[in-house]
Design a protein around this motif. Structure first.
Motif, PDB file in Angstrom:
ATOM      1  N   MET A  54      -2.408 -21.576   0.237  1.00 38.60           N
ATOM      2  CA  MET A  54      -3.309 -20.491   0.461  1.00 38.60           C
ATOM      3  C   MET A  54      -2.881 -19.274   1.325  1.00 38.60           C
ATOM      4  N   ALA A  55      -1.938 -19.766   2.365  1.00 39.87           N
ATOM      5  CA  ALA A  55      -1.573 -18.614   3.186  1.00 39.87           C
ATOM      6  C   ALA A  55      -0.465 -18.010   2.422  1.00 39.87           C
ATOM      7  N   VAL A  56       0.537 -18.393   1.668  1.00 42.49           N
ATOM      8  CA  VAL A  56       1.485 -17.617   1.149  1.00 42.49           C
ATOM      9  C   VAL A  56       0.833 -16.723  -0.386  1.00 42.49           C
ATOM     10  N   SER A  57      -0.327 -17.406  -1.032  1.00 44.57           N
ATOM     11  CA  SER A  57      -0.562 -16.769  -2.173  1.00 44.57           C
ATOM     12  C   SER A  57      -1.740 -15.553  -1.790  1.00 44.57           C
ATOM     13  N   GLY A  58      -2.350 -15.723  -0.324  1.00 46.55           N
ATOM     14  CA  GLY A  58      -2.908 -14.605   0.297  1.00 46.55           C
ATOM     15  C   GLY A  58      -1.955 -13.461   0.490  1.00 46.55           C
ATOM     16  N   ALA A  59      -0.984 -13.828   1.003  1.00 45.73           N
ATOM     17  CA  ALA A  59       0.158 -12.827   1.723  1.00 45.73           C
ATOM     18  C   ALA A  59       0.684 -12.160   0.213  1.00 45.73           C
ATOM     19  N   PHE A  60       0.940 -12.727  -0.900  1.00 45.16           N
ATOM     20  CA  PHE A  60       1.280 -12.257  -2.079  1.00 45.16           C
ATOM     21  C   PHE A  60       0.379 -11.228  -2.602  1.00 45.16           C
ATOM     22  N   VAL A  61      -0.916 -11.698  -2.691  1.00 45.83           N
ATOM     23  CA  VAL A  61      -1.970 -10.660  -3.147  1.00 45.83           C
ATOM     24  C   VAL A  61      -2.160  -9.574  -2.330  1.00 45.83           C
ATOM     25  N   PHE A  62      -1.912  -9.461  -1.064  1.00 46.96           N
ATOM     26  CA  PHE A  62      -1.887  -8.358  -0.228  1.00 46.96           C
ATOM     27  C   PHE A  62      -0.632  -7.464  -0.570  1.00 46.96           C
ATOM     28  N   ALA A  63       0.556  -7.887  -0.801  1.00 51.27           N
ATOM     29  CA  ALA A  63       1.619  -7.337  -0.830  1.00 51.27           C
ATOM     30  C   ALA A  63       1.583  -6.434  -2.351  1.00 51.27           C
ATOM     31  N   ALA A  64       0.958  -7.367  -3.428  1.00 50.91           N
ATOM     32  CA  ALA A  64       0.724  -6.989  -4.706  1.00 50.91           C
ATOM     33  C   ALA A  64      -0.230  -5.883  -4.740  1.00 50.91           C
ATOM     34  N   GLN A  65      -1.057  -5.818  -3.974  1.00 55.43           N
ATOM     35  CA  GLN A  65      -2.246  -4.647  -4.040  1.00 55.43           C
ATOM     36  C   GLN A  65      -1.928  -3.488  -3.652  1.00 55.43           C
ATOM     37  N   MET A  66      -0.496  -3.408  -3.012  1.00 54.85           N
ATOM     38  CA  MET A  66       0.109  -2.249  -2.533  1.00 54.85           C
ATOM     39  C   MET A  66       0.810  -1.403  -3.633  1.00 54.85           C
ATOM     40  N   ILE A  67       1.156  -2.268  -4.521  1.00 55.55           N
ATOM     41  CA  ILE A  67       1.929  -1.792  -5.927  1.00 55.55           C
ATOM     42  C   ILE A  67       0.854  -1.098  -6.949  1.00 55.55           C
ATOM     43  N   ASN A  68       0.701   0.120  -6.720  1.00 55.79           N
ATOM     44  CA  ASN A  68      -0.153   1.098  -7.701  1.00 55.79           C
ATOM     45  C   ASN A  68       0.452   1.238  -9.106  1.00 55.79           C
ATOM     46  N   PHE A  69       0.153   0.805 -10.252  1.00 53.91           N
ATOM     47  CA  PHE A  69       1.150   1.063 -11.581  1.00 53.91           C
ATOM     48  C   PHE A  69       0.359   2.078 -12.283  1.00 53.91           C
ATOM     49  N   THR A  70       0.965   3.070 -12.906  1.00 53.06           N
ATOM     50  CA  THR A  70       0.560   4.162 -13.584  1.00 53.06           C
ATOM     51  C   THR A  70       0.025   3.672 -14.898  1.00 53.06           C
ATOM     52  N   LEU A  78     -12.375 -17.474   0.120  1.00 52.11           N
ATOM     53  CA  LEU A  78     -11.913 -16.991   1.407  1.00 52.11           C
ATOM     54  C   LEU A  78     -10.824 -16.459   1.639  1.00 52.11           C
ATOM     55  N   THR A  79      -9.785 -16.660   0.616  1.00 52.90           N
ATOM     56  CA  THR A  79      -8.282 -16.081   0.796  1.00 52.90           C
ATOM     57  C   THR A  79      -8.534 -14.509   0.555  1.00 52.90           C
ATOM     58  N   ILE A  80      -9.337 -14.115  -0.721  1.00 52.70           N
ATOM     59  CA  ILE A  80      -9.204 -12.699  -0.980  1.00 52.70           C
ATOM     60  C   ILE A  80     -10.143 -11.934   0.183  1.00 52.70           C
ATOM     61  N   ALA A  81     -11.124 -12.751   0.804  1.00 50.61           N
ATOM     62  CA  ALA A  81     -11.883 -11.968   1.801  1.00 50.61           C
ATOM     63  C   ALA A  81     -10.859 -11.731   3.095  1.00 50.61           C
ATOM     64  N   ALA A  82      -9.909 -12.705   3.254  1.00 43.88           N
ATOM     65  CA  ALA A  82      -9.042 -12.281   4.392  1.00 43.88           C
ATOM     66  C   ALA A  82      -8.091 -11.080   3.985  1.00 43.88           C
ATOM     67  N   VAL A  83      -7.667 -11.194   2.845  1.00 45.23           N
ATOM     68  CA  VAL A  83      -7.099  -9.942   2.516  1.00 45.23           C
ATOM     69  C   VAL A  83      -7.648  -8.728   2.625  1.00 45.23           C
ATOM     70  N   LEU A  84      -8.689  -8.404   2.068  1.00 41.42           N
ATOM     71  CA  LEU A  84      -9.638  -7.179   1.977  1.00 41.42           C
ATOM     72  C   LEU A  84     -10.145  -6.922   3.655  1.00 41.42           C
ATOM     73  N   ALA A  85     -10.219  -7.914   4.439  1.00 44.41           N
ATOM     74  CA  ALA A  85     -10.366  -7.835   5.940  1.00 44.41           C
ATOM     75  C   ALA A  85      -9.197  -7.310   6.597  1.00 44.41           C
ATOM     76  N   ILE A  86      -8.196  -7.899   6.476  1.00 49.22           N
ATOM     77  CA  ILE A  86      -6.938  -7.201   6.899  1.00 49.22           C
ATOM     78  C   ILE A  86      -6.808  -5.968   6.647  1.00 49.22           C
ATOM     79  N   GLN A  87      -7.022  -5.416   5.130  1.00 48.02           N
ATOM     80  CA  GLN A  87      -6.657  -3.913   4.675  1.00 48.02           C
ATOM     81  C   GLN A  87      -7.699  -3.106   5.275  1.00 48.02           C
ATOM     82  N   CYS A  88      -8.964  -3.512   5.555  1.00 47.16           N
ATOM     83  CA  CYS A  88      -9.874  -2.732   5.963  1.00 47.16           C
ATOM     84  C   CYS A  88      -9.595  -2.417   7.534  1.00 47.16           C
ATOM     85  N   LEU A  89      -9.725  -3.410   8.311  1.00 46.98           N
ATOM     86  CA  LEU A  89      -9.575  -3.148   9.639  1.00 46.98           C
ATOM     87  C   LEU A  89      -8.219  -2.862  10.337  1.00 46.98           C
TER      88      LEU A  89
END
Length: 335
Positions: free
Chosen positions: A43-59, A86-97
């Motif tokens: 749960m922890a590592v996959s959440g971290a992965f999604v956070f990092a992956a969302q930083m990659i905007n592909f054309t 719960l994990t994606i909510a954590a990702v979005l909360a960290i990004q927002c705040l």
């Protein structure tokens, strides 16, 4: 597809905050045996992965637009629907705040569009039925691509409905929807392929992770998750710390559709709710736009790297802590 506060009214933002909070509470209650002690680090590592992956905007070729993964189906495949929400909510909360990505008033909208829809609707109604005959790489790829595309189409339509309900006259429904749906179809196809690749990679390393998530049972004591965790951790560091520097400079699908519809992405909103939300984000966001505060308009490559690593670490801590607390409470009640 992170919505800014200017795209919604306080009333709509409040309703979606309530809906997302209720969904997260429901997910917490419905979690039973699937969160064994071995799923918490995933749960922890996959959440971290999604956070990092969302930083990659592909054309998206030929459009002048870009996209990034949402991650809801990916997390649901690895964790099951309820831990995934719960994990994606954590990702979005960290990004927002901490990074001012997406508005605070709009956080409920973003969690609903990018979290509730894929994990609680698309995963049980589409992803799982496509795997009823058993998990194979071909079926997993089909389920991933179809589920991500449908989920992102519903999420994009949710954005359009939320702006319509908020009375955002600069984004008329007929024009906005005709731009939002096709561009997010293209983004969804790319995300679906990425999701299929990641889930397939994990399945080949340790099929029990996906199988137990689908069955909502804990991983057995004899199942080692060391290799998948190390692999996902290394990929997360590479994506967040290195590849994020090379993200596309084109606007994402939402910003692109806004600019094509309203002629600008800089809409304005007035009122105490907007000012208060902005003040809170200014106080909490220590690396706005994933960079140092004093990086200037051009930004800093080092700042982006630091933001990717720090954000992934914070997400891992929050998602892992949530999983740990829920697991301990459920286990205590069962005892």
């Amino acid at each position: 597809m992170h919505m800014a506060d200017v795209l919604i009214s306080p009333a709509v933002g409040g309703v979606l905050w309530a809906a997302s909070a209720a969904s997260a509470t429901y997910a917490t209650v419905k979690i039973k045996n699937e969160l064994g002690d071995k799923k918490i680090p995933i749960m922890a590592v996959s959440g971290a992965f999604v956070f990092a992956a969302q930083m990659i905007n592909f054309t998206i070729p030929g459009t002048g637009s870009s996209g990034h993964i949402g991650g809801g189906i990916l997390l649901a495949g690895l964790l099951g629907p309820f831990p995934a929400l719960l994990t994606i909510a954590a990702v979005l909360a960290i990004q927002c705040l901490f990074f001012a990505d997406g508005g605070l008033l709009a956080l409920g909208c973003n969690i609903f569009n990018m979290g509730v829809i894929p994990t609680l609707i698309i995963y049980p109604l589409l992803f799982k039925p496509l795997l009823t005959k058993g998990i194979k790489l071909s079926r997993l790829s089909l389920a991933s691509i179809v589920s991500v595309v449908v989920g992102l189409q519903l999420g994009a339509f949710g954005v359009v409905l939320e702006t319509l309900a908020s009375g955002i006259t600069a984004l008329p429904f007929s024009v906005f929807v005709l731009l939002m749906q096709p561009i997010h179809l293209a983004i969804g196809i790319v995300e679906g392929i990425i999701t299929a690749a990641v889930l397939g990679f994990v399945y080949q390393m340790r099929p029990e992770i996906l199988e137990t998530s689908e069955q909502r049972v804990p991983l057995g004591t004899g199942v080692s998750i060391k290799k998948p965790l190390i692999a996902l951790g290394i990929i997360t560091l590479l994506v967040g710390g290195l590849l994020s520097i090379f993200a596309s400079a084109y606007p994402d699908g939402l910003e692109w559709a806004m600019e094509k519809t309203a002629g600008t992405t800089e809409l304005e909103a007035e009122g105490p709710a907007f000012r208060q939300a902005e003040a809170i984000q200014e106080a909490t966001a220590f690396m706005p736009d994933y960079n140092f505060r004093d990086a200037g308009e051009d930004g800093s490559a080092i700042g982006t790297t630091v933001a990717g690593i720090v954000g992934a670490a914070f997400t891992a801590l929050l998602a892992g802590a949530a999983g740990f607390v829920i697991y301990k409470v459920k286990r205590s009640k069962a005892a």
